[in-house]
Design a protein around this motif. Sequence first.
Motif, PDB file in Angstrom:
ATOM      1  N   ARG A   1      17.927  24.479  26.503  1.00  0.00           N
ATOM      2  CA  ARG A   1      17.305  23.830  27.665  1.00  0.00           C
ATOM      3  C   ARG A   1      17.560  24.643  28.935  1.00  0.00           C
ATOM      4  NH1 ARG A   1      19.135  19.052  25.037  1.00  0.00           N
ATOM      5  NH2 ARG A   1      21.037  19.061  26.309  1.00  0.00           N
ATOM      6  N   ALA A   2      18.794  25.144  29.091  1.00  0.00           N
ATOM      7  CA  ALA A   2      19.127  25.930  30.277  1.00  0.00           C
ATOM      8  C   ALA A   2      18.364  27.253  30.284  1.00  0.00           C
ATOM      9  CB  ALA A   2      20.636  26.190  30.320  1.00  0.00           C
ATOM     10  N   GLU A   3      18.202  27.868  29.121  1.00  0.00           N
ATOM     11  CA  GLU A   3      17.452  29.124  29.043  1.00  0.00           C
ATOM     12  C   GLU A   3      15.980  28.912  29.368  1.00  0.00           C
ATOM     13  OE1 GLU A   3      20.266  31.240  25.628  1.00  0.00           O
ATOM     14  OE2 GLU A   3      18.341  30.324  25.071  1.00  0.00           O
ATOM     15  N   GLN A   4      15.410  27.845  28.868  1.00  0.00           N
ATOM     16  CA  GLN A   4      14.002  27.557  29.151  1.00  0.00           C
ATOM     17  C   GLN A   4      13.782  27.306  30.637  1.00  0.00           C
ATOM     18  OE1 GLN A   4      13.337  24.278  26.479  1.00  0.00           O
ATOM     19  NE2 GLN A   4      12.873  25.612  24.720  1.00  0.00           N
ATOM     20  N   ALA A   5      14.754  26.620  31.286  1.00  0.00           N
ATOM     21  CA  ALA A   5      14.645  26.375  32.730  1.00  0.00           C
ATOM     22  C   ALA A   5      14.684  27.696  33.498  1.00  0.00           C
ATOM     23  CB  ALA A   5      15.772  25.464  33.192  1.00  0.00           C
ATOM     24  N   THR A   6      15.530  28.633  33.046  1.00  0.00           N
ATOM     25  CA  THR A   6      15.627  29.939  33.712  1.00  0.00           C
ATOM     26  C   THR A   6      14.325  30.721  33.581  1.00  0.00           C
ATOM     27  OG1 THR A   6      17.999  30.011  33.228  1.00  0.00           O
ATOM     28  CG2 THR A   6      16.937  32.092  33.830  1.00  0.00           C
ATOM     29  N   LEU A   7      13.771  30.726  32.367  1.00  0.00           N
ATOM     30  CA  LEU A   7      12.520  31.448  32.147  1.00  0.00           C
ATOM     31  C   LEU A   7      11.371  30.824  32.918  1.00  0.00           C
ATOM     32  CD1 LEU A   7      12.846  32.125  28.300  1.00  0.00           C
ATOM     33  CD2 LEU A   7      13.050  33.800  30.156  1.00  0.00           C
ATOM     34  N   ALA A   8      11.363  29.499  33.018  1.00  0.00           N
ATOM     35  CA  ALA A   8      10.283  28.810  33.733  1.00  0.00           C
ATOM     36  C   ALA A   8      10.353  29.080  35.230  1.00  0.00           C
ATOM     37  CB  ALA A   8      10.352  27.313  33.465  1.00  0.00           C
ATOM     38  N   GLN A   9      11.582  29.132  35.777  1.00  0.00           N
ATOM     39  CA  GLN A   9      11.739  29.325  37.218  1.00  0.00           C
ATOM     40  C   GLN A   9      11.706  30.801  37.619  1.00  0.00           C
ATOM     41  OE1 GLN A   9      15.063  27.084  38.877  1.00  0.00           O
ATOM     42  NE2 GLN A   9      14.875  25.530  37.285  1.00  0.00           N
ATOM     43  N   ARG A  10      11.924  31.687  36.642  1.00  0.00           N
ATOM     44  CA  ARG A  10      11.947  33.131  36.912  1.00  0.00           C
ATOM     45  C   ARG A  10      12.934  33.470  38.025  1.00  0.00           C
ATOM     46  NH1 ARG A  10      10.761  35.343  32.757  1.00  0.00           N
ATOM     47  NH2 ARG A  10      10.531  37.293  33.930  1.00  0.00           N
ATOM     48  N   SER A  11      14.089  32.831  37.990  1.00  0.00           N
ATOM     49  CA  SER A  11      15.099  33.064  39.017  1.00  0.00           C
ATOM     50  C   SER A  11      16.477  32.853  38.405  1.00  0.00           C
ATOM     51  CB  SER A  11      14.899  32.117  40.200  1.00  0.00           C
ATOM     52  OG  SER A  11      15.035  30.767  39.791  1.00  0.00           O
ATOM     53  N   VAL A  12      17.499  33.042  39.226  1.00  0.00           N
ATOM     54  CA  VAL A  12      18.880  32.841  38.768  1.00  0.00           C
ATOM     55  C   VAL A  12      19.160  31.346  38.649  1.00  0.00           C
ATOM     56  CG1 VAL A  12      21.314  33.204  39.302  1.00  0.00           C
ATOM     57  CG2 VAL A  12      19.637  34.993  39.824  1.00  0.00           C
ATOM     58  N   VAL A  13      19.675  30.919  37.496  1.00  0.00           N
ATOM     59  CA  VAL A  13      19.974  29.509  37.250  1.00  0.00           C
ATOM     60  C   VAL A  13      21.365  29.411  36.626  1.00  0.00           C
ATOM     61  CG1 VAL A  13      19.313  27.420  36.006  1.00  0.00           C
ATOM     62  CG2 VAL A  13      17.540  28.920  36.947  1.00  0.00           C
ATOM     63  N   SER A  14      22.194  28.501  37.144  1.00  0.00           N
ATOM     64  CA  SER A  14      23.535  28.269  36.594  1.00  0.00           C
ATOM     65  C   SER A  14      23.592  26.912  35.916  1.00  0.00           C
ATOM     66  CB  SER A  14      24.596  28.335  37.696  1.00  0.00           C
ATOM     67  OG  SER A  14      24.709  29.638  38.217  1.00  0.00           O
ATOM     68  N   SER A  15      24.388  26.831  34.861  1.00  0.00           N
ATOM     69  CA  SER A  15      24.569  25.558  34.160  1.00  0.00           C
ATOM     70  C   SER A  15      25.991  25.466  33.638  1.00  0.00           C
ATOM     71  CB  SER A  15      23.569  25.414  33.004  1.00  0.00           C
ATOM     72  OG  SER A  15      23.701  26.505  32.102  1.00  0.00           O
ATOM     73  N   GLU A  16      26.461  24.240  33.484  1.00  0.00           N
ATOM     74  CA  GLU A  16      27.814  23.989  32.971  1.00  0.00           C
ATOM     75  C   GLU A  16      27.711  23.563  31.502  1.00  0.00           C
ATOM     76  OE1 GLU A  16      30.667  24.217  34.788  1.00  0.00           O
ATOM     77  OE2 GLU A  16      29.654  24.760  36.668  1.00  0.00           O
ATOM     78  N   HIS A  17      28.635  24.092  30.676  1.00  0.00           N
ATOM     79  CA  HIS A  17      28.610  23.768  29.243  1.00  0.00           C
ATOM     80  C   HIS A  17      30.023  23.496  28.739  1.00  0.00           C
ATOM     81  CE1 HIS A  17      24.392  25.070  28.761  1.00  0.00           C
ATOM     82  NE2 HIS A  17      24.706  25.967  29.677  1.00  0.00           N
ATOM     83  N   ARG A  18      30.130  22.526  27.869  1.00  0.00           N
ATOM     84  CA  ARG A  18      31.384  22.256  27.155  1.00  0.00           C
ATOM     85  C   ARG A  18      31.192  22.685  25.712  1.00  0.00           C
ATOM     86  NH1 ARG A  18      33.694  16.373  29.312  1.00  0.00           N
ATOM     87  NH2 ARG A  18      33.991  17.026  31.496  1.00  0.00           N
ATOM     88  N   LEU A  19      32.002  23.635  25.295  1.00  0.00           N
ATOM     89  CA  LEU A  19      31.846  24.226  23.973  1.00  0.00           C
ATOM     90  C   LEU A  19      33.129  24.085  23.163  1.00  0.00           C
ATOM     91  CD1 LEU A  19      30.146  27.580  25.084  1.00  0.00           C
ATOM     92  CD2 LEU A  19      29.013  25.443  24.466  1.00  0.00           C
ATOM     93  N   GLU A  20      32.975  23.887  21.870  1.00  0.00           N
ATOM     94  CA  GLU A  20      34.107  23.864  20.939  1.00  0.00           C
ATOM     95  C   GLU A  20      34.200  25.247  20.326  1.00  0.00           C
ATOM     96  OE1 GLU A  20      37.344  21.901  19.469  1.00  0.00           O
ATOM     97  OE2 GLU A  20      35.771  20.838  20.548  1.00  0.00           O
ATOM     98  N   LEU A  21      35.102  26.070  20.834  1.00  0.00           N
ATOM     99  CA  LEU A  21      35.189  27.457  20.412  1.00  0.00           C
ATOM    100  C   LEU A  21      36.584  27.764  19.896  1.00  0.00           C
ATOM    101  CD1 LEU A  21      33.354  29.135  23.444  1.00  0.00           C
ATOM    102  CD2 LEU A  21      32.376  28.442  21.255  1.00  0.00           C
ATOM    103  N   GLY A  22      36.650  28.278  18.687  1.00  0.00           N
ATOM    104  CA  GLY A  22      37.949  28.635  18.118  1.00  0.00           C
ATOM    105  C   GLY A  22      38.884  27.456  18.011  1.00  0.00           C
ATOM    106  N   GLY A  23      38.327  26.268  17.779  1.00  0.00           N
ATOM    107  CA  GLY A  23      39.143  25.072  17.652  1.00  0.00           C
ATOM    108  C   GLY A  23      39.646  24.527  18.971  1.00  0.00           C
ATOM    109  N   ARG A  24      39.109  25.016  20.064  1.00  0.00           N
ATOM    110  CA  ARG A  24      39.554  24.562  21.376  1.00  0.00           C
ATOM    111  C   ARG A  24      38.356  24.236  22.260  1.00  0.00           C
ATOM    112  NH1 ARG A  24      42.770  28.127  25.959  1.00  0.00           N
ATOM    113  NH2 ARG A  24      43.072  26.440  27.461  1.00  0.00           N
ATOM    114  N   ARG A  25      38.462  23.166  23.008  1.00  0.00           N
ATOM    115  CA  ARG A  25      37.413  22.777  23.933  1.00  0.00           C
ATOM    116  C   ARG A  25      37.428  23.697  25.151  1.00  0.00           C
ATOM    117  NH1 ARG A  25      32.861  19.762  23.839  1.00  0.00           N
ATOM    118  NH2 ARG A  25      33.940  18.121  22.688  1.00  0.00           N
TER     119      ARG A  25
END
Length: 341
Positions: free
Chosen positions: A90-114
């Motif tokens: 969703r964040a990537e599609q928003a960036t491509l649609a706006q054709r500009s710099v877009v920031s987003s916050e994400h919570r990821l489960e990586l390597g067994g750690r949030r």
Amino acid sequence: MEFPAAASSAPASFDAWLATLGAPQAPVATALLSLMEPTGACVTVKSMATGRYVFASAGMAELFGRSEDGVVGNTDNELMRVDEVQAMRRAEQATLAQRSVVSSEHRLELGGRRREVTVTRIPLGTEHLMALWSDKTEERHRESHLQRALQQLEQQQKSLEQMRRELQQGSGRDEVSGLYMRAQFDDQLLREIDLSTREHREFTLVLIALDAQTAGDGAPLTAEARTRLLEGLGRMLRANTRAMDAACRVGEDLFAVLLSGVGLATAHARMEQLRRQCHAQIVVLHGQDLGLSLSMGVASFPHTASRQEELLHAAEMAVKEAQRRGGNQVVLASIPFGLGG
């Protein structure tokens, strides 16, 4: 730096992608990546045609817990959970649609750690997306610990103020600040003038005003916030005045301190120290530090003035001058030339 449209097929490596930039853009891009690495930021380039990462800076492998296999050549489906992939898309599609710099916050489960990451994306042409990844996990943890500490401090301050109110019921003191009120101040001021006149010594009158403050959104402080600040100032004055001094609340946001047997220079030094301590004092409401900013006016008897009304007026003018200068400072009242001549 402007990036050209990427090739229709993903380069086999980022070096190959850099080669498509040509001089002088390729050296600039390489230098920028070198500057980012020491800050802990990571960079990726993704082919939107295949969904695979064609470049990932060294820190990405550590972030994703893939030190051996790396990130390049993988898609988000191979690196993240389904719900995390959807949020990324969703964040990537928003960036491509706006054709500009877009920031987003994400919570990821990586390597067994949030992990909590901020991803800032920019399109490279129509088929590639560059992203700057910043791991905010430790920063968020520190913010959470600080918030809990502030909440605990707020509860302690509330409990202490409640105990103080209960102990001082019927004592004639101001309920909010715990200090003596205007009637006691007027009596003490007359006594100090009489004592100083008979014994040929000076004393100092300090008027202290709460600086006008606003909430974080710029709105006026609520009544509850003002009460917290008045309680905080009361605590500071009770803790930083001698038994022979008199600290009183003489107005809505105005306080007075009589420093018995103290001259202007010593009084100024003591009040400057008090101002600094108050400014550093944490006064908490709903987990937020309100800050305690004061303007102080210092006048002495008999050097500034030799009559009660003149002394009060001189201290009031000094407070107003401190406020006019922006507040959070101590101002000495002027000494008239020829006084006592």
